[in-house]
Motif scaffolding. Structure first.
Motif, mmCIF file in Angstrom:
data_model
loop_
_atom_site.group_PDB
_atom_site.id
_atom_site.type_symbol
_atom_site.label_atom_id
_atom_site.label_comp_id
_atom_site.label_asym_id
_atom_site.label_seq_id
_atom_site.Cartn_x
_atom_site.Cartn_y
_atom_site.Cartn_z
ATOM 1 N N GLN A 181 -0.051 66.614 40.448
ATOM 2 C CA GLN A 181 0.930 66.437 41.526
ATOM 3 C C GLN A 181 1.505 65.025 41.530
ATOM 4 O OE1 GLN A 181 2.111 68.876 43.546
ATOM 5 N NE2 GLN A 181 0.889 70.238 42.234
ATOM 6 N N ALA A 182 0.674 64.032 41.221
ATOM 7 C CA ALA A 182 1.126 62.640 41.271
ATOM 8 C C ALA A 182 2.150 62.326 40.190
ATOM 9 C CB ALA A 182 -0.078 61.703 41.154
ATOM 10 N N ILE A 183 1.963 62.893 39.000
ATOM 11 C CA ILE A 183 2.850 62.538 37.881
ATOM 12 C C ILE A 183 4.005 63.516 37.713
ATOM 13 C CG2 ILE A 183 0.934 61.461 36.641
ATOM 14 C CD1 ILE A 183 0.803 63.878 34.837
ATOM 15 N N LYS A 184 4.072 64.510 38.584
ATOM 16 C CA LYS A 184 5.130 65.514 38.483
ATOM 17 C C LYS A 184 6.505 64.866 38.610
ATOM 18 C CE LYS A 184 6.451 70.039 40.300
ATOM 19 N NZ LYS A 184 6.143 71.090 41.313
ATOM 20 N N GLY A 185 7.328 65.024 37.588
ATOM 21 C CA GLY A 185 8.677 64.484 37.603
ATOM 22 C C GLY A 185 8.779 63.014 37.268
ATOM 23 N N VAL A 186 7.657 62.367 36.983
ATOM 24 C CA VAL A 186 7.678 60.935 36.656
ATOM 25 C C VAL A 186 7.803 60.787 35.143
ATOM 26 C CG1 VAL A 186 6.436 58.751 36.741
ATOM 27 C CG2 VAL A 186 6.248 60.384 38.643
ATOM 28 N N PRO A 187 8.864 60.177 34.642
ATOM 29 C CA PRO A 187 9.037 60.053 33.185
ATOM 30 C C PRO A 187 8.091 59.019 32.586
ATOM 31 C CG PRO A 187 10.760 58.840 34.305
ATOM 32 C CD PRO A 187 9.977 59.551 35.375
ATOM 33 N N VAL A 188 7.799 59.199 31.329
ATOM 34 C CA VAL A 188 6.981 58.236 30.597
ATOM 35 C C VAL A 188 7.905 57.195 29.978
ATOM 36 C CG1 VAL A 188 5.369 57.924 28.672
ATOM 37 C CG2 VAL A 188 5.236 59.977 30.107
ATOM 38 N N ASP A 189 7.533 55.931 30.095
ATOM 39 C CA ASP A 189 8.347 54.870 29.505
ATOM 40 C C ASP A 189 8.383 55.023 27.991
ATOM 41 O OD1 ASP A 189 8.742 53.818 31.995
ATOM 42 O OD2 ASP A 189 7.139 52.335 31.834
ATOM 43 N N LYS A 190 9.569 55.053 27.449
ATOM 44 C CA LYS A 190 9.734 55.188 26.006
ATOM 45 C C LYS A 190 9.708 53.807 25.359
ATOM 46 C CE LYS A 190 10.239 59.670 26.031
ATOM 47 N NZ LYS A 190 9.234 60.553 25.408
ATOM 48 N N LYS A 191 8.659 53.556 24.601
ATOM 49 C CA LYS A 191 8.537 52.278 23.913
ATOM 50 C C LYS A 191 8.508 52.516 22.411
ATOM 51 C CE LYS A 191 5.898 50.049 27.617
ATOM 52 N NZ LYS A 191 4.622 49.362 27.963
ATOM 53 N N LEU A 192 9.185 51.676 21.684
ATOM 54 C CA LEU A 192 9.169 51.798 20.234
ATOM 55 C C LEU A 192 7.795 51.408 19.717
ATOM 56 C CD1 LEU A 192 12.632 50.251 19.285
ATOM 57 C CD2 LEU A 192 11.989 52.669 19.342
ATOM 58 N N PRO A 193 7.192 52.245 18.860
ATOM 59 C CA PRO A 193 5.867 51.910 18.332
ATOM 60 C C PRO A 193 5.922 50.659 17.463
ATOM 61 C CG PRO A 193 6.809 53.792 17.150
ATOM 62 C CD PRO A 193 7.713 53.504 18.315
ATOM 63 N N THR A 194 4.916 49.820 17.609
ATOM 64 C CA THR A 194 4.879 48.580 16.845
ATOM 65 C C THR A 194 3.622 48.443 15.994
ATOM 66 O OG1 THR A 194 3.921 47.465 18.778
ATOM 67 C CG2 THR A 194 6.314 47.310 18.496
ATOM 68 N N SER A 195 2.488 48.853 16.525
ATOM 69 C CA SER A 195 1.233 48.712 15.784
ATOM 70 C C SER A 195 1.113 49.841 14.763
ATOM 71 C CB SER A 195 0.047 48.758 16.745
ATOM 72 O OG SER A 195 -0.092 50.060 17.298
ATOM 73 N N PRO A 196 0.296 49.657 13.714
ATOM 74 C CA PRO A 196 0.067 50.739 12.737
ATOM 75 C C PRO A 196 -0.414 52.024 13.408
ATOM 76 C CG PRO A 196 -0.810 48.676 11.897
ATOM 77 C CD PRO A 196 -0.397 48.414 13.312
ATOM 78 N N PHE A 197 -1.264 51.872 14.426
ATOM 79 C CA PHE A 197 -1.779 53.043 15.145
ATOM 80 C C PHE A 197 -0.646 53.817 15.809
ATOM 81 C CE2 PHE A 197 -3.289 54.904 19.147
ATOM 82 C CZ PHE A 197 -4.294 55.741 18.687
ATOM 83 N N GLU A 198 0.208 53.118 16.554
ATOM 84 C CA GLU A 198 1.318 53.773 17.250
ATOM 85 C C GLU A 198 2.310 54.378 16.267
ATOM 86 O OE1 GLU A 198 2.683 50.429 19.418
ATOM 87 O OE2 GLU A 198 1.469 50.844 21.201
ATOM 88 N N LEU A 199 2.584 53.677 15.171
ATOM 89 C CA LEU A 199 3.504 54.195 14.158
ATOM 90 C C LEU A 199 2.964 55.480 13.541
ATOM 91 C CD1 LEU A 199 4.488 50.858 12.375
ATOM 92 C CD2 LEU A 199 6.041 52.356 13.632
ATOM 93 N N ALA A 200 1.668 55.502 13.235
ATOM 94 C CA ALA A 200 1.051 56.678 12.624
ATOM 95 C C ALA A 200 1.117 57.877 13.568
ATOM 96 C CB ALA A 200 -0.399 56.377 12.244
ATOM 97 N N VAL A 201 0.830 57.646 14.838
ATOM 98 C CA VAL A 201 0.893 58.735 15.823
ATOM 99 C C VAL A 201 2.318 59.264 15.942
ATOM 100 C CG1 VAL A 201 0.644 59.315 18.272
ATOM 101 C CG2 VAL A 201 -1.107 57.931 17.138
ATOM 102 N N ALA A 202 3.284 58.343 16.022
ATOM 103 C CA ALA A 202 4.688 58.736 16.189
ATOM 104 C C ALA A 202 5.197 59.550 14.999
ATOM 105 C CB ALA A 202 5.554 57.493 16.383
#
Length: 293
Positions: free
Chosen positions: A61-82
Motif C-alpha cells: 500500500q505504501a509504495i503503490k503508485g510511487v515510481p522508482v528513481d531511474k539511475k544509470l548503472p555505474t558499478s560493475p554490479f549494477e551494469l551486470a544486472v541491467a
C-alpha cells in the motif's frame, strides 16, 4: 439612513485563502516515508520488508503508485544486472555462457599465463549476488528470471533433460560394473586379526570407484593423472617388495604464455614460444590467407 455592514468576499480573497491551504506541508508517516525511500532506490519489496519489519500488505500500500528513481548503472554490479535482466526474463531465459560473457565484460578479464587463456575477474560470490538481484527484481515486477544451463536445448527442454538423465544413468551403470569387476578380481579376501573384513571391503570399494573416476574423467581430480599413476605405482612396488622397479616418470612443466599484445593471438603465441620472429609475420599471414583460413 445607515446601512448594515456587509462583508463581501471577492474571488481574489478566495484565491489567496486557497493558496495558503495548498502550501501547507504534507507530513508523512515516518514508517511510510522510510518504506518509500527504500523503494525509490530500487530495493525489492521482499528486501524492504526485511529491512523495516513491516508487513507485505503495508509495504504494498505504501509504495503503490510511487515510481522508482531511474539511475544509470555505474558499478560493475549494477551494469551486470541491467544487461542480464532483460535477457533473463525472456521465455528462453539466459544461458550460463551468456551470463558469464556479460559478467566478464562488466568485471573485466585477466590473462592466465599458465593456461594461456583469459579468465574472468568476477568471483563466485559476485556471480551469486548478481543472480539474486535479478531474481529479486523479477519477483518485484511480477516477472520470472530463468538461468539456463548450457546443455539444455531451449527448443526441446524436456526431451534434452530426459536424454541427459538417461546418459547419466547409463554411465552410472558402467561405473558400477567396472567397480564390481574390480572387486571380483582384486577385492580383499583376508585381513589381519582385529580388522573388520566387511568394513575393509566397503572402504576398498569406495576408494576403487574414486580412483577409476580420477583416471577416466578429465578434471575429476585436481591431481594430474600422470602424477596419480606415478604415486600409485610407487606404493604398489613397495608393497610388492620391488621398490627399485622403474615406474612411470612424470615431469610436470609449468608453462608460461605471455599475454597477446597484437591483433593476431596465434602469431603472438608462436613468437612467445620462440617459433617465429616478427620479421616473418607478413609471409606467414599471406600463407594463412592463401590456405583459406
Amino acid at each position: 439612513m445607515q446601512h448594515p455592514f456587509v462583508l463581501k468576499l471577492t474571488l481574489a480573497a478566495h484565491a489567496a485563502n486557497d493558496d495558503a491551504s495548498s502550501k501547507a506541508p504534507t507530513v508523512l508517516d515516518p514508517r511510510k516515508e522510510k518504506v518509500i525511500a527504500l523503494h525509490r532506490t530500487g530495493m525489492s519489496r521482499r528486501k524492504i520488508i526485511e529491512a523495516t519489519g513491516e508487513t507485505e500488505h503495508y509495504v504494498r500500500q505504501a509504495i503503490k503508485g510511487v515510481p522508482v528513481d531511474k539511475k544509470l548503472p555505474t558499478s560493475p554490479f549494477e551494469l551486470a544486472v541491467a544487461q542480464c535482466y532483460p535477457i533473463a526474463i525472456r521465455g528462453t531465459g539466459i544461458k550460463d555462457y551468456q551470463f558469464r560473457a556479460v559478467m566478464n565484460e562488466c568485471y573485466g578479464l585477466e590473462w592466465d599465463a599458465e593456461k594461456s587463456k583469459y579468465k574472468g575477474r568476477c568471483t563466485a560470490d559476485q556471480l551469486k549476488r548478481v543472480r539474486e538481484r535479478i531474481r529479486d527484481r523479477a519477483e518485484a515486477e511480477g516477472q520470472s528470471a530463468i538461468f539456463v544451463m548450457d546443455w539444455i536445448n531451449g527448443d526441446n527442454p524436456v526431451e534434452s533433460n530426459t536424454v541427459i538423465t538417461q546418459c547419466a544413468s547409463n554411465l552410472q551403470d558402467a561405473i558400477q560394473e567396472a567397480v564390481d569387476e574390480f572387486m571380483r578380481v582384486s577385492g580383499i579376501q583376508h585381513v589381519e586379526e582385529g580388522v573388520d573384513l566387511t568394513l575393509a571391503r566397503r572402504k576398498q570399494r569406495f576408494a576403487a570407484r574414486q580412483h577409476i573416476l580420477k583416471l577416466a574423467v578429465k578434471g575429476f581430480s585436481m591431481e594430474p593423472v600422470g602424477r596419480l599413476q606415478e604415486r600409485a605405482l610407487d606404493q604398489v612396488n613397495q608393497l610388492a617388495g620391488t621398490p627399485d622397479v622403474p615406474g612411470v616418470s612424470v615431469s610436470v612443466i609449468k608453462l608460461h604464455h605471455p599475454e597477446p599484445k597484437g591483433s593476431d593471438a596465434f602469431l603472438d603465441y608462436c613468437e612467445g614460444q620462440g617459433w617465429l620472429h616478427p620479421d616473418h609475420y607478413p609471409e606467414v599471414e599471406l600463407a594463412i590467407s592463401a590456405a583459406g583460413y
